[in-house]
Design a protein around this motif. Structure first.
Motif, PDB file in Angstrom:
ATOM      1  N   GLY A 105       2.259  16.546 -27.379  1.00  0.00           N
ATOM      2  CA  GLY A 105       1.531  16.002 -28.618  1.00  0.00           C
ATOM      3  C   GLY A 105       1.854  14.783 -29.291  1.00  0.00           C
ATOM      4  N   ALA A 106       2.310  13.553 -28.579  1.00  0.00           N
ATOM      5  CA  ALA A 106       2.777  12.362 -29.337  1.00  0.00           C
ATOM      6  C   ALA A 106       1.310  11.386 -28.513  1.00  0.00           C
ATOM      7  CB  ALA A 106       3.949  11.760 -29.121  1.00  0.00           C
ATOM      8  N   GLU A 107       0.857  10.505 -29.376  1.00  0.00           N
ATOM      9  CA  GLU A 107      -0.625   9.560 -28.817  1.00  0.00           C
ATOM     10  C   GLU A 107       0.107   8.797 -27.810  1.00  0.00           C
ATOM     11  OE1 GLU A 107      -2.758   6.066 -30.774  1.00  0.00           O
ATOM     12  OE2 GLU A 107      -1.825   7.198 -32.077  1.00  0.00           O
ATOM     13  N   ALA A 108      -0.176   8.363 -26.858  1.00  0.00           N
ATOM     14  CA  ALA A 108       0.165   7.329 -25.656  1.00  0.00           C
ATOM     15  C   ALA A 108      -0.374   6.296 -26.109  1.00  0.00           C
ATOM     16  CB  ALA A 108      -1.130   7.662 -24.401  1.00  0.00           C
ATOM     17  N   PRO A 109       0.599   5.347 -26.592  1.00  0.00           N
ATOM     18  CA  PRO A 109       0.634   3.891 -26.648  1.00  0.00           C
ATOM     19  C   PRO A 109      -0.267   2.890 -25.080  1.00  0.00           C
ATOM     20  CG  PRO A 109       2.918   3.879 -26.283  1.00  0.00           C
ATOM     21  CD  PRO A 109       2.637   5.204 -25.927  1.00  0.00           C
ATOM     22  N   GLY A 110      -1.423   2.817 -24.851  1.00  0.00           N
ATOM     23  CA  GLY A 110      -1.714   2.536 -24.149  1.00  0.00           C
ATOM     24  C   GLY A 110      -2.877   3.362 -23.913  1.00  0.00           C
ATOM     25  N   GLU A 111      -4.297   2.378 -23.919  1.00  0.00           N
ATOM     26  CA  GLU A 111      -5.329   3.381 -23.516  1.00  0.00           C
ATOM     27  C   GLU A 111      -5.554   3.715 -21.442  1.00  0.00           C
ATOM     28  OE1 GLU A 111      -7.814   0.901 -25.475  1.00  0.00           O
ATOM     29  OE2 GLU A 111      -8.066   2.230 -27.451  1.00  0.00           O
ATOM     30  N   GLY A 112      -5.212   2.802 -21.097  1.00  0.00           N
ATOM     31  CA  GLY A 112      -5.266   2.509 -19.626  1.00  0.00           C
ATOM     32  C   GLY A 112      -4.981   2.962 -18.242  1.00  0.00           C
TER      33      GLY A 112
ATOM     34  N   PRO B 176       0.442  -1.361  -0.074  1.00  0.00           N
ATOM     35  CA  PRO B 176       0.064  -0.109  -0.139  1.00  0.00           C
ATOM     36  C   PRO B 176       0.887   1.320   0.632  1.00  0.00           C
ATOM     37  CG  PRO B 176      -0.632  -0.993   1.852  1.00  0.00           C
ATOM     38  CD  PRO B 176      -0.310  -1.959   1.372  1.00  0.00           C
ATOM     39  N   ASP B 177       2.375   0.995   0.041  1.00  0.00           N
ATOM     40  CA  ASP B 177       2.662   2.316   0.731  1.00  0.00           C
ATOM     41  C   ASP B 177       3.568   3.185  -0.799  1.00  0.00           C
ATOM     42  OD1 ASP B 177       4.476  -0.093  -0.325  1.00  0.00           O
ATOM     43  OD2 ASP B 177       6.373   0.973   0.800  1.00  0.00           O
ATOM     44  N   PHE B 178       2.990   1.852  -2.265  1.00  0.00           N
ATOM     45  CA  PHE B 178       3.089   2.470  -3.421  1.00  0.00           C
ATOM     46  C   PHE B 178       1.465   2.696  -4.110  1.00  0.00           C
ATOM     47  CE2 PHE B 178       6.439   0.104  -2.239  1.00  0.00           C
ATOM     48  CZ  PHE B 178       7.867   0.825  -3.867  1.00  0.00           C
ATOM     49  N   GLU B 179       1.970   3.854  -5.379  1.00  0.00           N
ATOM     50  CA  GLU B 179       0.905   3.935  -5.833  1.00  0.00           C
ATOM     51  C   GLU B 179       1.072   4.300  -7.843  1.00  0.00           C
ATOM     52  OE1 GLU B 179      -0.753   8.105  -4.472  1.00  0.00           O
ATOM     53  OE2 GLU B 179       1.155   8.741  -4.686  1.00  0.00           O
ATOM     54  N   PRO B 180       0.030   4.088  -8.580  1.00  0.00           N
ATOM     55  CA  PRO B 180       0.400   3.836  -9.727  1.00  0.00           C
ATOM     56  C   PRO B 180       0.519   5.811 -10.112  1.00  0.00           C
ATOM     57  CG  PRO B 180      -2.166   3.041  -9.070  1.00  0.00           C
ATOM     58  CD  PRO B 180      -1.733   3.401  -7.655  1.00  0.00           C
ATOM     59  N   LEU B 181       1.594   5.553 -11.308  1.00  0.00           N
ATOM     60  CA  LEU B 181       0.952   7.015 -12.234  1.00  0.00           C
ATOM     61  C   LEU B 181       1.229   6.485 -13.498  1.00  0.00           C
ATOM     62  CD1 LEU B 181       1.925  10.090 -12.325  1.00  0.00           C
ATOM     63  CD2 LEU B 181       4.703   8.899 -12.495  1.00  0.00           C
ATOM     64  N   PRO B 182      -0.611   7.255 -13.386  1.00  0.00           N
ATOM     65  CA  PRO B 182      -0.681   6.934 -15.236  1.00  0.00           C
ATOM     66  C   PRO B 182       0.018   7.158 -15.818  1.00  0.00           C
ATOM     67  CG  PRO B 182      -2.607   7.633 -13.439  1.00  0.00           C
ATOM     68  CD  PRO B 182      -1.014   7.422 -12.650  1.00  0.00           C
TER      69      PRO B 182
ATOM     70  N   TRP C 231       2.861  10.838 -19.822  1.00  0.00           N
ATOM     71  CA  TRP C 231       2.968  11.038 -20.697  1.00  0.00           C
ATOM     72  C   TRP C 231       2.840  12.392 -21.467  1.00  0.00           C
ATOM     73  CZ3 TRP C 231       5.802   7.684 -23.975  1.00  0.00           C
ATOM     74  CH2 TRP C 231       5.495   7.262 -25.712  1.00  0.00           C
ATOM     75  N   PRO C 232       2.454  13.090 -21.046  1.00  0.00           N
ATOM     76  CA  PRO C 232       2.828  14.216 -21.984  1.00  0.00           C
ATOM     77  C   PRO C 232       3.900  15.107 -22.017  1.00  0.00           C
ATOM     78  CG  PRO C 232       0.177  14.211 -20.926  1.00  0.00           C
ATOM     79  CD  PRO C 232       1.448  13.272 -20.309  1.00  0.00           C
ATOM     80  N   ALA C 233       4.666  14.795 -20.663  1.00  0.00           N
ATOM     81  CA  ALA C 233       5.918  15.609 -19.815  1.00  0.00           C
ATOM     82  C   ALA C 233       6.640  14.918 -21.050  1.00  0.00           C
ATOM     83  CB  ALA C 233       6.074  15.444 -19.378  1.00  0.00           C
ATOM     84  N   LEU C 234       7.304  13.606 -21.601  1.00  0.00           N
ATOM     85  CA  LEU C 234       7.628  12.730 -22.116  1.00  0.00           C
ATOM     86  C   LEU C 234       7.642  12.854 -23.790  1.00  0.00           C
ATOM     87  CD1 LEU C 234       6.856   9.295 -20.077  1.00  0.00           C
ATOM     88  CD2 LEU C 234       8.923  11.049 -19.745  1.00  0.00           C
ATOM     89  N   ARG C 235       6.397  12.960 -23.997  1.00  0.00           N
ATOM     90  CA  ARG C 235       6.175  13.122 -25.647  1.00  0.00           C
ATOM     91  C   ARG C 235       5.339  14.144 -26.010  1.00  0.00           C
ATOM     92  NH1 ARG C 235       8.547  12.954 -29.367  1.00  0.00           N
ATOM     93  NH2 ARG C 235       8.331  11.363 -30.868  1.00  0.00           N
TER      94      ARG C 235
END
Length: 436
Positions: A404-411, A387-393, A398-402
């Protein structure tokens, strides 16, 4: 080599692979060609291309041979390929089995009847059950259907095609544009990849490891999906990073480049051979902020460095089902029992690697699998226990990494596939350790 001699070499190589069924076929093929240096480059390509074409269609070829009342053998697999995939007639196939010094021995009466029964038939027969028609092992069909649903046939067809040659520009030595220019000067045409900011996709199957661009460390061979795993670590200059299942350090190289050789990255693995093989690659790429660590039984390294890393990447051992277009023999070698063993191993590795992450740091879990038990299911089980970990969706990251580029994954997770993204099938989840 004559055409018949090339095909005799194919049959010999198939036999060698059959004798070591759990060993990767490319390792057997490499040994085969290394022991036969008299085979020239052109002949080698023909032999290799024919071999991989047979391996790619092995499930269907086996089905046809069984229905003809024959057990698969190296000779019959070759003959079945010539009849079903290449459409050769029985007389044309008998020319291959002409006997003599460099050709295969003539077909015996039973082999001839089998081959005669196959000539003129389609490789994908309407009578085939769904798993054979889709070229998927029966045990894995429900897992692929769970993953792809209505897109199953399209994805299955994409997994049959040979993977493209993907390259990564090494930012420590060049830029993507400059690497493309250098490769073009050596006759290798490339195009930028849609997702990876460092990626180039080569046209054709040129042996790029012989180019000056490769020798100078300007490029590395790496599938775009694999590059995206390194991108998702979002490692920054000055950070401490652990590549916990580094293997030969492909992702270590990519991460070190974006870190600009600042900070420290530790490549960990349980195989001394793999880590030793990484040395030459690190040197060629100009990486000098990396160290290696062998994870051995009873090793206290993880406990001593608990909570000290900004980023920990776990590129976990998996079924490799997402790489079957690149490693077609893996669909034959992998069994349902392997999946059960690997999910347990992945869970154990994740638990150990999570200890290394500092509060506020990130744990990146990745596989080259398309099976939910190794991916989403693994994340569900891990988050329940930690429980000390949580997801970073992905949508947040993605927007900061790429931009304007489409994210390769919907979830919430990265999930690539051959048909939809043109990459191998990769999964990646980014988790943040809550501050204490």
């Amino acid at each position: 080599m004559t055409p018949a001699a090339r095909l005799a070499a194919v049959a010999e190589l198939i036999q060698a692979i059959e004798e070591t069924p759990r060993r990767p076929a490319d390792a057997t093929a490499n040994d085969f060609f290394r022991a036969r240096r008299f085979i020239g480059g052109g002949d080698r390509r023909v032999v290799a291309d024919t071999l991989w074409a047979i391996i790619r269609q092995r499930i269907r070829l086996d089905w046809h041979l069984r229905h003809a009342g024959a057990a698969p053998s190296a000779r019959l697999l070759l003959a079945a390929h010539l009849a079903l995939a290449e459409g050769r007639t029985l007389p044309a196939i008998e020319e291959v089995f002409a006997g003599g010094r460099f050709a295969l021995e003539p077909l015996d009466a039973k082999e001839r009847r089998t081959v005669a029964a196959l000539t003129g038939k389609p490789l994908r027969d309407p009578a085939m059950p769904e798993d054979v028609a889709l070229n998927i092992p029966g045990w894995a069909l429900p897992l692929f259907r769970e993953r792809f649903g209505a897109a199953l046939e399209r994805e299955a067809a994409a997994m049959e095609r040979a993977a493209p040659l993907d390259l990564r520009a090494n930012l420590l030595r060049t830029t993507r544009d400059a690497a493309a220019i250098a490769l073009a000067g050596e006759g290798v045409a490339t195009a930028p990849m849609p997702f990876s900011p460092w990626g180039l996709r080569a046209e054709g199957r040129r042996p790029v490891t012989g180019t000056e661009a490769f020798k100078a460390g300007l490029i590395e061979v790496q599938d775009e999906g694999s590059q995206l795993i390194a991108l998702l670590t979002d490692a920054q200059p000055g950070m401490r990073v652990a590549d916990y299942c580094a293997g030969a350090a492909g992702k270590t190289l990519a991460i070190a480049a974006v870190m600009q050789n600042k900070g420290r990255i530790t490549a960990c693995d349980t195989s001394a051979t793999r880590l030793e093989g990484a040395v030459k690659r690190l040197r060629r790429a100009g990486v000098d902020n990396a160290e290696r660590h062998l994870l051995a039984p009873g090793d206290k390294w993880t406990k001593r460095r608990a909570g000290s890393f900004d980023r920990v990447l776990v590129d976990a051992p998996c079924t490799g089902s997402g790489t079957w277009r690149r490693n077609p023999d893996a669909r034959l070698r992998t069994q349902a029992s392997d999946l059960a063993e690997l999910t347990q191993l992945q869970s154990e590795i994740l638990g150990r690697a999570a200890e290394l992450v500092r509060p506020g740091g990130r744990l990146v879990y990745a596989t080259c699998s398309l099976f939910s038990a190794e991916n989403e299911g693994q994340m569900d089980r891990f988050l329940e226990r930690h429980p000390d970990f949580e997801p970073l969706p992905l949508a947040t990251l993605w927007p900061a990494l790429r931009p304007g580029a489409e994210a390769p994954g919907e979830g919430p997770w990265l999930a690539t596939s051959p048909a939809r993204h043109g990459t191998d099938g990769f999964f990646a989840a980014v988790l943040v350790r809550r501050p204490a």
